[in-house]
Scaffold this active site. Structure first.
Site, short mmCIF file in Angstrom:
data_model
loop_
_atom_site.label_atom_id
_atom_site.label_comp_id
_atom_site.label_asym_id
_atom_site.label_seq_id
_atom_site.Cartn_x
_atom_site.Cartn_y
_atom_site.Cartn_z
N HIS A 161 0.81 -1.22 0.00
CA HIS A 161 0.00 0.00 0.00
C HIS A 161 0.85 1.27 0.00
CE1 HIS A 161 -3.61 2.25 0.18
NE2 HIS A 161 -4.35 1.38 0.82
N SER A 162 2.09 1.19 0.45
CA SER A 162 2.94 2.38 0.45
C SER A 162 3.21 2.89 -0.96
CB SER A 162 4.27 2.09 1.16
OG SER A 162 4.08 1.81 2.52
#
Length: 479
Positions: A161-162
């Protein structure tokens, strides 16, 4: 079974992609999604896999961020991460012919379709590449598994998700579908397209307000232990699985039922020009009826429930970001808290309108200034991961919405043999979220909610709720 690394069609030299403050603060976990296709006989599975690889290689040349390795920034004392790219960068790509695997006991495509695609019942490591453990060298930004089943194909995607939000991964999916379709039609894909201006401008999300205090974001907290993984690695947040029994249920809103719901609320407002959006109306309906079904007014009569929803800030900034921006730009969430007694008041168009108005006000009041406030808080925190959410999702009373209904994933044609997906699902079992899935060709969409098993049964018997949405299936966990 085949496992390889699909590299960029046009390799890049060694480089580092700097992540923004919002990328650094976002939850550190692998988001997961499945795309299910009914396979026709015009192409063999070997052909399909070959052209999927061809299309992916070109796509990664357009969006190299998702072919990178995510790793700690050297000498950082704030737990910062970065993306490292190089000539050998690529995406782990596994092909499994499930028709030859003893572990595949889930039937053919028609079998899955008849059960309304119970993908969450299939063990993770059968459907997905097993999640790697954090190492000193970092983690892959994304990895993919193509599952061949009798009559169908299931593509299982995991991404850190980063690297990007759901809109960002949809940009990769759209490009991959387009290049795969071209490759299937012409024998080879097109050349990589030049990214639109601003698509890579993560640096614009580093500038926050000064001297921000946590009081300005009361639903957040500064806590160095809130996300800390026991292993000591900060490439992934600590997992906090739900331990109590619960059910994940899927429901369907048709285009006509969405119109009926919005029309019912519009009559209360007596002004069609201010008609609530589909998302506002559905959010209000689910927030109220699920709270009633969970009997929150009995278990916590004097309490309150926080409603949160993620927003896409791409068009909310000045100047706006392009729709093709790769990165995280959906925090802070829009938030509104109401008394449980108000939420659980008998369902009428008037009481639903009260909730829809609260949802609308929350989204309208969450502006670029709100985003810059959060960035300022992240910039001033001892570590970027110290900024955490202070929500009380399931089994607590709070409800979060992840809305991807405006993503066109169900309408993208992947070419001969695949066509358009018949089902798109999140595999994540995140706590207390209401998912709004991509719209179908008819303008309807599915939702997925998490609550107690008995609450699902009450929802199924709720005549007002089922007037607007149709129950599809439910799976129980921790029973």
């Amino acid at each position: 079974m085949e496992e390889t690394n699909v590299k960029l069609s046009v390799p890049l030299s060694e480089d580092v992609i700097k992540l923004s403050a919002l990328d650094q603060q976002i939850m550190r976990f692998y988001a997961k999604a499945v795309f299910i296709f009914e396979r026709d006989s015009s192409k063999t599975s070997i052909d399909i896999v070959h052209h999927l690889k061809q299309g992916l290689a070109v796509t990664l040349s357009e969006i190299p961020d998702l072919a990178a390795t995510i790793a700690p920034v050297p000498n950082s004392h704030r737990k910062d991460l970065e993306l490292r790219i190089g000539p050998n960068s690529g995406v782990p790509f596994k092909v499994v012919d499930q028709t030859k695997q003893e572990s595949w006991v889930y039937g053919t495509y028609p079998d899955l379709a008849a059960k309304h695609f119970p993908t969450s019942d299939i063990p993770h490591d059968i459907l997905f590449i097993p999640q790697p453990q954090p190492s000193a060298d970092g983690l892959p930004a994304a990895f993919l598994q193509v599952n061949i089943i009798d009559g169908g194909v299931i593509i299982a995607i995991s991404w850190h998700h980063s690297v990007c939000d759901a809109r960002g991964i949809s940009i990769l999916i759209d490009a991959w579908a387009r290049h795969t379709a071209t490759s299937l039609a012409n024998g080879k894909p097109d050349l990589p397209a030049t990214p639109a201006e601003g698509s890579r401008d993560r640096w614009r999300l580093d500038h926050g307000l000064r001297e921000v205090t946590i009081d300005q974001l009361p639903e957040y907290t500064i806590d160095s232990s809130a996300r800390e993984d026991p292993s000591g690695s900060y490439l992934l947040d600590r997992e906090n699985p739900v331990t109590v029994p619960y059910s994940v249920s899927t429901w369907y809103f048709s285009a006509s039922s969405l119109k009926a719901l919005r029309d019912a609320l519009a009559q209360v407002e007596n002004d069609e020009s201010t008609q609530f959006t589909k998302v506002e109306a559905v959010s209000a309906l689910v927030w109220k009826h699920m709270s009633i079904a969970r009997q929150l007014d009995r278990s916590n009569p004097d309490g309150s429930s926080l409603f949160t929803t993620r927003l896409d800030f791409r068009a909310r900034t000045k100047p706006p970001f392009p729709d093709t921006f790769i990165g995280n730009i959906n925090e802070p969430t829009a938030r509104v808290r109401l008394p449980i007694a108000e939420i659980c008041r008998a369902s009428t168009p008037e009481s639903l309108t009260t909730l829809a108005e609260a949802v609308r006000a929350a989204t309208e009041n969450t502006t670029e200034q709100s985003m810059r406030t959060l960035i300022g808080l992240v910039n001033d925190a001892p570590a970027v991961t110290d900024v955490a959410w202070k929500y009380n999702y399931f089994p607590g009373p709070d409800l979060g919405v992840t809305d991807i209904s405006n993503i066109d994933a169900m309408k993208k044609n992947w070419g001969a043999g695949l066509g358009t997906p018949t089902c798109v699902r999140s595999y994540s079992r995140e706590t207390g979220l209401l998912y709004l899935f991509p719209q179908d060709d008819d303008g309807g969409f599915e939702i997925q909610v998490q609550c107690e098993v008995e609450a699902v049964e009450r929802l199924k018997a709720d005549e007002t709720f089922t007037r607007y949405c149709e129950f599809k299936r439910a799976s129980a966990y921790n029973a």
